[in-house]
Motif scaffolding. Structure first.
Motif, short mmCIF file in Angstrom:
data_model
loop_
_atom_site.label_atom_id
_atom_site.label_comp_id
_atom_site.label_asym_id
_atom_site.label_seq_id
_atom_site.Cartn_x
_atom_site.Cartn_y
_atom_site.Cartn_z
N UNK B 15 0.78 -1.23 0.00
CA UNK B 15 0.00 0.00 0.00
C UNK B 15 0.81 1.28 0.00
N UNK B 16 2.01 1.23 0.52
CA UNK B 16 2.80 2.46 0.60
C UNK B 16 4.07 2.40 -0.25
N UNK B 38 6.79 7.22 4.35
CA UNK B 38 5.77 6.27 3.90
C UNK B 38 4.37 6.63 4.36
N UNK B 39 4.29 7.32 5.47
CA UNK B 39 2.98 7.55 6.09
C UNK B 39 2.69 9.05 6.12
N UNK B 40 1.52 9.41 5.62
CA UNK B 40 1.03 10.77 5.84
C UNK B 40 -0.29 10.66 6.58
N UNK B 41 -1.04 11.74 6.63
CA UNK B 41 -2.23 11.72 7.50
C UNK B 41 -3.26 10.70 7.01
N UNK B 42 -3.38 10.54 5.70
CA UNK B 42 -4.32 9.53 5.23
C UNK B 42 -3.73 8.14 5.38
N UNK B 44 -2.07 7.08 7.86
CA UNK B 44 -2.37 6.63 9.23
C UNK B 44 -3.76 6.00 9.25
N UNK B 45 -4.70 6.62 8.58
CA UNK B 45 -6.07 6.09 8.59
C UNK B 45 -6.16 4.77 7.82
N UNK B 46 -5.40 4.67 6.73
CA UNK B 46 -5.35 3.39 6.00
C UNK B 46 -4.82 2.29 6.92
#
Lengths: 648, 92
Positions: B15-16, B38-42, B44-46
C-alpha cells in the motif's frame, strides 16, 4: 491574447512559409480570429490573433513604416496609452491605436531596455532588420509563455511547444530530468521543459538571437526589501488605490471584459473593483462542483448577489474531469499531479461560449501577499522547532489546512511528527518547501530504475535563488520560491494561460501588476501575515468592498475533485495504465502501477499521494502518446482561422 | 519473529511502497514510517483500517500516536497490548 511563432536562420536563406504556417496553425486556438505570416530572407514571424485592442489596426506581424522593425506579440501592455503619450511627446508618430505599435516605438527609442517601461503580461519577438537581430522578451512573472529550440539548424520559437513540433526538424523526446523536477516541484525549472532540446525562456528574461548566437539576460526577478516607512492605515490606503488602478488598466479593451469569481477574498476584490469601474453590470463566472467537499457555489452566489454582478456558473463533476483530461494535457504540455486545471479548462470554454474573450481574475494575491497555508505551515514549524520540548506549540498545527479532514483526525503527536523540523532543517534556504517537495518526491518510487538513473545522472536540481536570498526573512524566502517557481510553472500556465487560451480566453491579473508586486515586496512582513492571519493587509484594504463573510473567512484554496474514475471508467486510462503500455514507455514500473490501480478500484486509495501518483502516471502517458509517439488524437476541436501570408 | 510482522510488512509493501525494489527489505522493524516518508495523514487512517480488519482490534482516538503506530515493531507491540486489554476487560 494571441499565439506567436517564428524561425530565424543564421544566414539569409529563404523561410518555408508553409512550414511557418504549420507552426502557427498548431496554436491557432490561442488566436482564432486571424492568422498572418511575415517572411523575409532568413526570418519568418507568425501570429494567431485574438482581437481585443484596436480590432482593425492591431494586425500582426506589424512592421514600422520604414520596414526596419517587425513584431509579433502575445499579451497586453496595460499602460500602453500612457507610454504612447510619452512617445508622442518625444516626436514619435503612430498609425494605429494598438499596444503592439507602442512596442515597436519603445524598442526604437530604448532598445532592449524597453521592458523596464512595460506594465503588462507579454511574450514578444521584435525583428531588427538592419541589425539582423531578433529580440525576444517574456513578462516579469511569467503570465505568457515562450518556448524555443535551436535543434534542427535554426532558432525556432513559439507560444507553445506544439508550434515547435510542427516543424519536423525538431526532435520529440521526453526529458527524464524534467520529469524528476516535476515530481519534486510540481513543475519543471526553466529553461528545462518536458522535452529534450526544447527550452522555455524564464519569466523576467529577454534574449537576443544574431548570427545563430543566442544570448539570455535576466532583467527582473522577485526581490524583497521590507521596511517600515508609514503607518498601517497608510499602507492599506496605498494598496487600495494601487489595486483600483491595476483593475482599471486591466479593463482596457475593445471587447467586453468579464471576471472569474471563486468565492474567496482575491477574486471577490478584483470583481468588486471591476464592477465599480465598468459602470454597467459586470459578468462573473465561476466553477461549481457536485462534490460538496470542493464546492463553493453558495459563497460565489453570495458575493455575486452582494456585488450585483450577472453571474454564471459551470457545474463540474469528477466524470467531466476524467473526460477532458486528455485535452487538458494536450494544452498544458506537461504531466499533471492534480486535476485542478481541468475545471478551469471547462470554465474558459463556458466563458467563450458566453461571448467573452477577456476575464479579470484574482490569481497572484496568495503569492504576493502571503495567503497560502505553506507560509503559515513554515511559520508554525519554525516556531515549534525553536522549542522542540514544548507541548503547547504543536497545537498551532491544528490551524493548518482546515479543508483537509484526515489531517484533523490526527493526534497532536502525529501532527507534530508530520511537520517536525530539526535544528539543521531551519538553516536550509528551502525550509518552507521541504515537506511539500519530500511528499511529492514519493511518487518517484513508481519510476523504473532506468528512468530514475537517467534523472539522477544530471545531479541535484535545486531551484536557483538570488544572491541576497539568504539575507531575507524566512517568510520572504518562502514567497520567493512560490513566486519564482510554482506561480509561473503551474498556476499561471497549467491553471492559467494554457487552459484559458485553449478556448481563446485571455486572463488578466491585477495582483500581478508590477506596482502591486513591488509594493508588496517592500511591505513589512508582519502586515502580510499578522500572527497567523494571512493576507492581513489585503483583508484590511478589502473592507467595505466585499461581504464581511468573505473578507473574514479562512483561506479555502481552489481544489478540484480527484479523478476517482480514472482507473475504472475511462478507456484511455485503461490503455495507458496497462502493463504493456507502461512496459513500452519504460518510465513507470508496471507492477507498482498495477498495485495502485488495485488500490483505487478497491476504494482503498484515500490519500492525496495516491491520487497524485495516478494523475502523474496517466498524464505522462497522455503526453507521450500525444507529443512523442503521436498515436493519440486530440478530441478538442480548435477553431482555425485561415492563414493570410504577408511576404516582404 | 512476531507473528504480526509478516502481514504488517506485506501491507506496507503493497500500500505504501508499491513494490519499490529493495524498499520493503531495507525497512527495518524499528524504522520510523514517517521518517521513511511512507505515512502521511491519510496513510495513518489506512493503517488503522488494516489493523482493525486484519487483527480484530479497536483503535481508539487516543491510540493514534506515533508511539503506537510508527514502526513495524511498535505496531506489533500495540496489537499485543490491545489484545491483552481485550482479555482484561472480560467479566470475571
Amino acid at each position: 491574447m494571441c499565439g506567436i511563432a517564428g524561425i530565424v536562420f543564421a544566414d539569409s536563406r529563404p523561410v518555408d512559409a508553409e512550414r511557418l504556417a504549420d507552426m502557427i496553425a498548431a496554436i491557432s486556438h490561442r488566436g482564432p480570429d486571424e492568422t498572418r505570416l511575415l517572411t523575409q530572407p532568413g526570418v519568418g514571424l507568425a501570429h494567431a490573433r485574438l482581437s481585443i485592442i484596436d480590432i482593425d489596426g492591431g494586425r500582426q506581424p506589424m512592421t514600422t513604416d520604414d520596414g526596419r522593425l517587425s513584431v509579433v506579440f502575445n499579451g497586453e501592455i496595460f499602460n500602453y496609452l500612457e507610454l504612447r503619450d510619452e512617445l508622442v511627446a518625444r516626436g514619435r508618430r503612430f498609425r494605429t491605436r494598438s499596444d503592439t505599435e507602442v512596442l515597436l516605438h519603445l524598442y526604437a527609442e530604448y532598445g532592449d531596455r524597453l521592458v523596464e517601461h512595460l506594465n503588462g503580461q507579454w511574450a514578444f519577438a521584435i525583428w531588427d532588420e538592419p541589425a539582423r537581430r531578433l529580440f525576444v522578451s517574456r513578462d516579469r512573472l511569467g503570465v505568457r509563455p515562450l518556448f524555443y529550440t535551436t535543434a534542427g539548424g535554426a532558432f525556432r520559437f513559439g507560444s507553445e511547444i506544439k508550434a515547435l513540433f510542427a516543424d519536423v526538424n525538431v526532435p520529440r523526446r521526453l526529458d527524464l530530468v524534467a520529469l524528476d523536477q516535476l515530481l519534486t516541484y510540481w513543475c519543471t525549472l526553466p529553461p528545462r521543459t518536458m522535452f529534450e532540446g526544447v527550452e522555455e525562456l524564464p519569466p523576467g528574461h529577454s534574449m537576443s538571437v544574431r548570427d545563430g548566437r543566442v544570448e539570455i539576460r535576466q532583467y527582473w526577478q522577485p526581490s524583497f526589501e521590507p521596511m517600515e516607512t508609514r503607518s498601517e492605515a497608510e499602507y492599506v490606503e496605498e494598496l487600495r488605490a494601487l489595486l483600483a488602478d491595476a483593475v482599471r488598466l486591466r479593463l482596457r479593451s475593445d471587447v467586453p471584459v468579464g471576471a472569474y469569481l471563486s468565492g474567496g477574498l482575491d477574486s471577490s476584490v478584483t470583481s468588486a473593483l471591476a464592477q465599480r469601474a465598468v459602470g454597467g453590470r459586470l459578468r462573473t463566472f465561476s466553477i461549481a462542483f457536485d462534490d460538496p467537499r470542493f464546492d463553493e457555489s453558495a459563497m460565489q452566489r453570495d458575493v455575486a448577489s452582494w456585488l450585483r454582478t450577472a453571474h454564471d456558473e459551470v457545474r463540474c463533476t469528477s466524470a467531466d474531469i476524467v473526460r477532458v483530461l486528455p485535452d487538458v494535457v494536450w494544452h498544458t504540455e506537461t504531466p499533471l499531479l492534480r486535476t485542478a486545471p481541468a475545471p478551469l479548462f471547462l470554465l474558459s470554454r463556458a466563458v467563450r461560449r458566453a461571448g467573452f474573450k477577456v476575464v479579470v481574475t484574482g490569481e497572484g494575491a496568495d503569492e504576493v501577499f502571503g495567503g497560502y497555508d505553506i507560509f503559515k505551515e513554515a511559520k508554525i514549524r519554525r516556531f515549534c522547532a525553536a522549542n522542540p520540548g514544548s507541548r503547547r506549540r504543536p497545537s498551532l498545527l491544528r490551524r493548518l489546512y482546515p479543508y483537509l479532514p484526515t489531517l484533523h483526525q490526527q493526534s497532536d503527536a502525529y501532527l507534530q511528527a508530520f511537520f517536525k523540523a530539526g535544528p539543521d532543517d531551519r538553516q536550509s534556504p528551502f525550509f518552507s518547501h521541504m515537506p511539500r517537495w519530500t511528499m511529492t518526491s514519493r511518487i518517484k518510487s513508481f519510476l523504473t530504475p532506468d528512468a530514475r538513473a537517467a534523472a539522477a545522472a544530471a545531479g541535484p536540481q535545486p531551484p536557483a535563488v538570488p544572491e541576497h536570498f539568504r539575507s531575507w526573512d524566512p517568510f520572504c524566502q518562502a514567497q520567493f520560491l512560490e513566486m519564482a517557481q510554482l506561480l509561473p510553472g503551474y498556476i499561471l500556465s497549467a491553471q492559467g494561460d494554457r487552459v484559458a487560451l485553449a478556448h481563446g480566453v485571455e486572463a488578466r491579473y491585477p495582483f500581478l501588476d508590477v506596482r502591486v508586486v513591488e509594493f508588496a515586496s517592500r511591505l513589512p512582513t508582519r502586515l502580510k501575515m499578522k500572527v497567523l492571519n494571512e493576507k492581513y493587509v489585503l483583508k484590511q484594504a478589502a473592507a467595505g468592498l466585499i461581504p464581511e463573510s468573505v473578507r473574514c473567512r479562512a483561506k479555502q484554496p481552489y481544489r478540484a475533485p480527484d479523478g476517482d474514475g480514472f482507473a475504472t471508467t475511462a478507456d484511455y486510462a485503461r490503455e495507458l495504465l496497462a502493463p504493456e503500455t507502461l512496459q513500452r514507455d519504460g518510465v513507470f514500473r508496471p507492477e507498482a502501477v498495477a498495485a495502485l490501480v488495485r488500490k483505487l478500484r478497491d476504494g482503498r486509495a484515500i490519500g492525496v499521494r495516491d491520487h497524485m501518483a495516478v494523475t502523474a502516471v496517466l498524464s505522462t502517458g497522455l503526453l507521450l502518446e500525444q507529443f512523442v509517439h503521436r498515436t493519440r488524437r486530440v478530441t478538442h476541436a480548435s477553431v482555425h482561422a485561415p492563414v493570410a501570408p504577408v511576404h516582404r | 519473529m512476531h507473528p504480526c510482522t509478516r502481514p504488517l510488512r506485506q501491507f506496507i509493501a503493497d500500500n505504501f511502497l508499491f513494490g519499490e525494489p529493495g524498499a520493503a527489505e531495507s525497512l527495518g522493524d524499528g524504522d520510523s514510517l514517517i521518517d521513511a516518508g511512507l505515512i502521511d495523514s491519510t496513510g495513518v487512517l489506512e493503517l488503522v483500517g488494516f489493523l482493525e480488519q486484519e487483527f480484530g482490534i479497536d483503535v481508539a482516538d487516543e491510540d493514534l500516536v506515533p508511539e503506537n503506530l510508527d514502526s513495524i515493531a511498535r505496531l506489533a507491540a500495540f496489537i499485543d497490548r490491545k489484545r491483552a486489554d481485550r482479555v482484561d476487560v472480560s467479566p470475571e
